[in-house]
Design an enzyme around this catalytic site. Structure first.
Site, PDB file in Angstrom:
ATOM      1  N   CYS A 124       0.811  -1.226   0.000  1.00 56.17           N
ATOM      2  CA  CYS A 124       0.000   0.000   0.000  1.00 56.17           C
ATOM      3  C   CYS A 124       0.841   1.271   0.000  1.00 56.17           C
ATOM      4  CB  CYS A 124      -0.975  -0.008   1.175  1.00 56.17           C
ATOM      5  SG  CYS A 124      -0.223  -0.287   2.791  1.00 56.17           S
ATOM      6  N   ASP A 364      -7.431   5.676  -1.734  1.00 59.83           N
ATOM      7  CA  ASP A 364      -7.142   4.444  -1.016  1.00 59.83           C
ATOM      8  C   ASP A 364      -6.573   3.384  -1.956  1.00 59.83           C
ATOM      9  OD1 ASP A 364      -7.042   2.363   0.754  1.00 59.83           O
ATOM     10  OD2 ASP A 364      -9.139   2.463   1.353  1.00 59.83           O
ATOM     11  N   HIS A 366      -6.048   0.267  -1.087  1.00 64.11           N
ATOM     12  CA  HIS A 366      -6.452  -1.060  -0.608  1.00 64.11           C
ATOM     13  C   HIS A 366      -7.637  -1.613  -1.396  1.00 64.11           C
ATOM     14  CE1 HIS A 366      -4.429   0.950   2.811  1.00 64.11           C
ATOM     15  NE2 HIS A 366      -3.888  -0.249   2.974  1.00 64.11           N
TER      16      HIS A 366
END
Length: 477
Positions: A124, A364, A366
């Site tokens: 990430c 994000d 993820h």
């Protein structure tokens, strides 16, 4: 498990129910883990209509057009420090969805030094770094006002979409087993793949060529100049392996090396600089702006117009972020030459691009998507753009982060350093600025004389055998 023929009444034994129960319990556990780790994407993020929204130096108002109240003047005043007013809701959506979105991917070629074909669960921070680097490239080649023509056609992310590949495959396996069929491979990415047709103007076409080129540089192949394969390869020199944890400071150094070592002629006009000890040394940045023939620093520079990506690793507090730095972060994200902040919250890295009131706006990484072959001429671009912004309270931001800026030339840097020096003025409670500017070269201060070359190059790396993980580390998801 017993395979049953089609078009016949199914009779289940106790063993079958037991196996199904095991499958379902594993599936539930995966879903619970995905929720707890932030992998389940929310479909809606709520914004106030009465407060301005800032996105990488642009200010937007979500106030309804037919509303006329005192909040209009207060919002306008709040946007006064921003270099550009972007418009309303649609303009914000177009701007946000045009930013390049780099997320987990799966089924790409094996990463250097490993057999891993996905960065899901550990990459990430590398992805956040790629997003910040992508914004610098957008400023360099396309400018801050560029937006993607298809940005508003992206479909919202679905709350029912499970982004853990294991969960999806498990359900497919379970269903296929009950039907007596082999599980099929996962389908294409979940985003719509439609494209608008029609003739385009020449300059618009050229911008789209640049757009596609930028994405190809960030692709998930060993040949991609700034892809995850190249970042992992450069991390090997520091002892970081594919699957290891990466902090924001380490990623800053990896990004710098990736930009410097890029061989594509299109990247020859841009380089990167990483501050040391929370200090930006102006003479070093000036040298980075200048390009010499065959690297001969003793000869006069050919030009001083090489762009520089300035990366500043900082720590904004102890175990938690110091509230005194909230306004500082807001001030940074209000600047047109800011390319964002990579950091996140404990155990989750993300890319901060703006704010509204006391909440950060971020992208994000993820979200595990399928591999896209960027070597093809017309690869789909939709999965590299995010239609759904997310928000997070400032109080949840991890204090360890890296701030990025884009400086086009020497004159641009002089202006940036002067403006940032004002933003960096500490408050009475803060006492110390997040980072500082100093004249001269770093070597003039002899700060690294006693350091080995490895420690001088990678000052934020700690030996995991002797040092416990700090809140600046982003642990395996």
């Amino acid at each position: 498990m017993t395979k049953y023929p089609k078009n016949k009444v199914l009779k289940y034994s106790a063993k079958d129910f037991q196996e199904v129960s095991v499958y379902y319990s594993i599936y539930q556990e995966l879903v619970l883990q995905s929720d707890s780790l932030g992998w389940a994407l929310k479909s809606k993020t709520y914004f106030s209509r009465n407060s301005p929204v800032f996105l990488l130096g642009k200010c937007y108002h979500f106030k309804a057009e037919d509303e006329h109240s005192s909040t209009e003047s207060s919002s306008t005043e709040a946007c006064a420090a921003s270099p550009a007013t972007g418009g309303g809701v649609e303009a914000f959506r177009r701007d946000f969805a045009s930013r390049l979105w780099l997320t987990y991917r799966e089924e790409f070629p094996a990463l250097p030094g490993s057999s891993l074909t996905s960065d899901c669960g550990w990459g990430c921070m590398l992805r956040a770094g790629q997003m910040m680097l992508a914004q610098a490239l957008v400023l360099h080649f396309l400018g801050r006002d560029w937006t993607w023509s298809e940005s508003l056609s992206l479909q919202p992310l679905d709350t029912e979409t499970w982004t853990t590949t294991a969960a999806k495959r498990l359900v497919a396996s379970l269903e296929a087993s009950l039907q007596g069929e082999r599980p099929s491979d996962p389908g294409p990415p979940l985003h719509a793949l439609g494209a608008h047709g029609g003739a385009e103007e020449a300059d618009t076409h050229l911008r789209e060529v640049y757009h596609r080129t930028l994405v190809s540089w960030l692709g998930d192949t060993p040949q991609a100049q700034l892809g995850v394969h190249r970042l992992v390869e450069l991390g090997l020199a520091s002892g970081k392996q594919a699957g290891d944890w990466y902090g924001p400071a380490v990623v800053a150094h990896i990004l710098r090396k990736a930009v410097e070592k890029a061989t594509d002629p299109g990247l020859a006009g841009i380089t990167s600089y990483v501050s040391q000890d929370c200090t930006v040394y102006s003479a070093d940045v000036m040298d980075s702006h200048r390009s010499w023939l065959a690297g001969d620093a003793d000869a006069p520079p050919l030009s001083d117009t090489r762009a520089v990506i300035i990366l500043v690793p900082v720590r904004l507090g102890g175990e938690k972020i110091n509230p005194e730095y909230f306004n500082f972060v807001k001030g940074i994200l209000s600047l047109e030459y800011c390319i964002g902040i990579i950091g996140g919250k404990p155990k989750q890295a993300c890319y901060f691009v703006g704010f509204q009131d006391d909440s950060l706006i971020y992208m994000d990484p993820h979200y595990c998507q399928s591999f896209v072959d960027v070597s093809t001429s017309h690869f789909p671009l939709q999965s590299y753009h995010c239609p759904s912004p997310k928000k997070m309270p400032f109080s949840k931001m991890d204090p360890s982060c890296t701030i990025g800026f884009y400086s086009r030339n020497v004159q641009d840097y002089e202006r940036i350093s002067q403006e940032l020096s004002k933003v960096l003025q500490p408050s009475a409670k803060e006492k110390y600025p997040a980072f500082t500017f100093m004249q001269g070269h770093r070597r003039d201060y002899n700060l690294s004389a006693a350091l080995t070359p490895e420690k001088r190059e990678w000052p934020f790396i700690r030996d995991p055998r002797t040092t416990a993980a700090t809140s600046g580390d982003f642990v395996l998801l």
